[in-house]
Enzyme design. Structure first.
Site, PDB file in Angstrom:
ATOM      1  N   ARG A  15      -8.967   6.401  -0.508  1.00 40.46           N
ATOM      2  CA  ARG A  15      -7.383   7.759   0.137  1.00 40.46           C
ATOM      3  C   ARG A  15      -7.315   9.024  -1.150  1.00 40.46           C
ATOM      4  NH1 ARG A  15      -3.655   3.646   2.686  1.00 40.46           N
ATOM      5  NH2 ARG A  15      -2.665   6.419   3.315  1.00 40.46           N
ATOM      6  N   SER A  17      -4.163  10.261  -1.731  1.00 37.25           N
ATOM      7  CA  SER A  17      -2.104   9.905  -1.673  1.00 37.25           C
ATOM      8  C   SER A  17      -2.493  10.016  -2.811  1.00 37.25           C
ATOM      9  CB  SER A  17      -2.163   8.833  -1.115  1.00 37.25           C
ATOM     10  OG  SER A  17      -2.507   7.904  -1.246  1.00 37.25           O
ATOM     11  N   LYS A  86      -3.624  -5.098   0.679  1.00 39.20           N
ATOM     12  CA  LYS A  86      -2.974  -5.168   1.762  1.00 39.20           C
ATOM     13  C   LYS A  86      -2.730  -5.019   2.900  1.00 39.20           C
ATOM     14  CE  LYS A  86       1.520  -3.221   0.253  1.00 39.20           C
ATOM     15  NZ  LYS A  86       1.601  -1.942   0.943  1.00 39.20           N
ATOM     16  N   ASP A  87      -3.566  -3.644   2.548  1.00 41.66           N
ATOM     17  CA  ASP A  87      -3.955  -2.240   3.855  1.00 41.66           C
ATOM     18  C   ASP A  87      -5.030  -2.331   4.370  1.00 41.66           C
ATOM     19  OD1 ASP A  87      -1.310  -0.916   2.718  1.00 41.66           O
ATOM     20  OD2 ASP A  87      -2.685   0.513   1.648  1.00 41.66           O
ATOM     21  N   THR A 135      11.088   0.437   6.831  1.00 43.23           N
ATOM     22  CA  THR A 135       9.960   0.195   6.632  1.00 43.23           C
ATOM     23  C   THR A 135       8.729  -0.037   7.856  1.00 43.23           C
ATOM     24  OG1 THR A 135       9.137  -2.819   6.323  1.00 43.23           O
ATOM     25  CG2 THR A 135      10.280  -2.820   7.745  1.00 43.23           C
ATOM     26  N   ARG A 139       5.884  -7.801   8.241  1.00 45.96           N
ATOM     27  CA  ARG A 139       6.217  -8.817   7.736  1.00 45.96           C
ATOM     28  C   ARG A 139       7.757  -8.246   6.652  1.00 45.96           C
ATOM     29  NH1 ARG A 139       6.721  -8.232   1.809  1.00 45.96           N
ATOM     30  NH2 ARG A 139       5.568  -7.007   1.619  1.00 45.96           N
ATOM     31  N   ARG A 140       8.239  -6.905   6.383  1.00 47.19           N
ATOM     32  CA  ARG A 140       9.104  -6.973   6.029  1.00 47.19           C
ATOM     33  C   ARG A 140      10.827  -6.973   7.369  1.00 47.19           C
ATOM     34  NH1 ARG A 140       6.387  -1.769   2.392  1.00 47.19           N
ATOM     35  NH2 ARG A 140       6.223  -3.186   0.697  1.00 47.19           N
ATOM     36  N   ARG A 157       6.809   6.019   8.660  1.00 46.25           N
ATOM     37  CA  ARG A 157       5.695   5.976   8.172  1.00 46.25           C
ATOM     38  C   ARG A 157       5.283   7.053   6.826  1.00 46.25           C
ATOM     39  NH1 ARG A 157       1.369   5.282  10.665  1.00 46.25           N
ATOM     40  NH2 ARG A 157       0.554   5.605   8.487  1.00 46.25           N
ATOM     41  N   ASN A 159       2.954   8.080   2.825  1.00 45.89           N
ATOM     42  CA  ASN A 159       2.542   7.736   1.877  1.00 45.89           C
ATOM     43  C   ASN A 159       4.463   7.678   0.800  1.00 45.89           C
ATOM     44  OD1 ASN A 159       0.071   7.553   2.161  1.00 45.89           O
ATOM     45  ND2 ASN A 159      -0.300   9.739   1.730  1.00 45.89           N
ATOM     46  N   ARG A 163       7.583   9.476   1.996  1.00 46.21           N
ATOM     47  CA  ARG A 163       9.014   8.936   1.603  1.00 46.21           C
ATOM     48  C   ARG A 163       9.564   8.921   1.048  1.00 46.21           C
ATOM     49  NH1 ARG A 163       6.092   2.622   4.015  1.00 46.21           N
ATOM     50  NH2 ARG A 163       4.660   2.840   5.210  1.00 46.21           N
ATOM     51  N   CYS A 252      -2.275  -5.832  10.284  1.00 48.96           N
ATOM     52  CA  CYS A 252      -1.510  -5.756  10.320  1.00 48.96           C
ATOM     53  C   CYS A 252      -0.051  -5.918  10.694  1.00 48.96           C
ATOM     54  CB  CYS A 252      -1.474  -3.929   9.634  1.00 48.96           C
ATOM     55  SG  CYS A 252      -1.631  -2.935  11.283  1.00 48.96           S
TER      56      CYS A 252
END
Length: 319
Positions: A15, A17, A86-87, A135, A139-140, A157, A159, A163, A252
């Protein structure tokens, strides 16, 4: 003859980013050190998740970050792709024919509270009631509701760098946000952490702090090239966590934490698994252990125990 002497070009996708490019740089350095005679080319692949700023559920969850990379792999435009574990979507959601070629050493799994630049440091406990905390992770959000019900989780939302810029400019729609410490460190912004959250209380995500390299399952040359990059202890943790997630059919949009640890003295893996209530109610927890030689068994057992305890009731719930 080894693959490094028969292969002259190798294309790796990532990616675009800043965070992804930083981790790609570390992978590139390690690959070139191992295979100096191979011409390594880095291709940037803009994902749907990078382009779309709405809720991930609208574009297929975590697959939004990997779908185009998968297409590049399967049609031969790249030999390998780099991603944060995790993504990536759960194993049951992946395109067939793609496998993990290397798992890099695990970084910090902890989350942090980030406040706007110039604001004095504070903890979640000290934030005034009604403070909006941003977030994108269920989960968070569930942890915020359970541990800090006086605060309001709001979806965000983008990167990590965008953010942070929006938070500082007052355009994020939140008064603070939760971020991954490992990600901030990749951007050399760890000093933005107002509070580092205790991972025994603020539970980490499955795959937190792990970078993986994927390739086509039938590409044995690439498999041989990537294998030396893999970190065996982290691979055991990754396999245990992914097995638990697969058993829960999680992804996710799942408010869950799967975190594995390795005791190298006993050569055993311990899996801490929790399914959270999206509404902030009592979570379901379990702990399993097993030999590091078969980490998937310990992960699968943890997932089964949660299902036996009624996890499906929470897995299908909505906030």
């Amino acid at each position: 003859m080894s693959p490094s002497t028969t292969t002259t070009r190798f294309r790796m996708g990532t990616r675009p980013s800043p965070m992804a490019m930083e981790q790609t740089g570390r992978v590139e350095t390690a690959f070139r050190s191992l295979h100096p005679h191979i011409d390594l080319e880095i291709l940037q692949i803009t994902s749907q998740g990078d382009q779309h700023r709405g809720p991930l559920a609208e574009i297929g969850g975590k697959g939004a970050f990997t779908r185009r990379a998968d297409e590049h792999l399967l049609d031969g435009r790249v030999e390998a792709t780099i991603a944060c574990a995790k993504d990536t979507p759960g194993p049951h959601d992946r395109a067939p024919g793609i496998t993990i070629g290397a798992v890099l050493p695990r970084e910090d799994v902890r989350d942090v509270l980030v406040l706007p630049a110039g604001r004095p440091p504070a903890t979640l406990d000290a934030l005034p009631p009604g403070t909006r905390v941003g977030t994108s992770a269920p989960r968070r959000a569930a942890l915020l509701k359970a541990l800090h019900p006086q605060l309001i989780p709001v979806p965000i939302r983008g990167n990590a760098d965008s953010r942070l810029a929006a938070l500082d400019a007052g355009t994020l729609g939140a008064d603070g946000m939760i971020a991954a410490l490992a990600g901030l460190r990749r951007l050399d912004l760890a000093d933005r952490a107002s509070q580092i959250l205790d991972p025994t209380v603020w539970l980490p995500a499955a795959g937190a702090g792990i970078v993986v390299i994927e390739h086509r399952a039938d590409d044995h040359t690439t498999s041989c090239l990537l294998a030396p990059l893999s970190h065996a202890p982290t691979r055991a943790l990754f396999d245990a966590e992914r097995a638990a997630l697969a058993t829960l059919r999680g992804g996710c949009l799942t408010a869950a934490s799967i975190h594995a640890t390795l005791d190298e003295k006993t050569d055993r893996v311990t899996v801490y698994a929790v399914v959270l209530d999206p509404a902030g109610g009592t979570p379901l927890r379990t702990v399993t252990t097993g030999p590091a030689s078969n980490p998937t068994a310990a992960g699968h057992q943890a997932g089964e125990q949660l299902l036996d305890a009624g996890a499906n009731r929470l897995l299908g719930a909505r906030p």
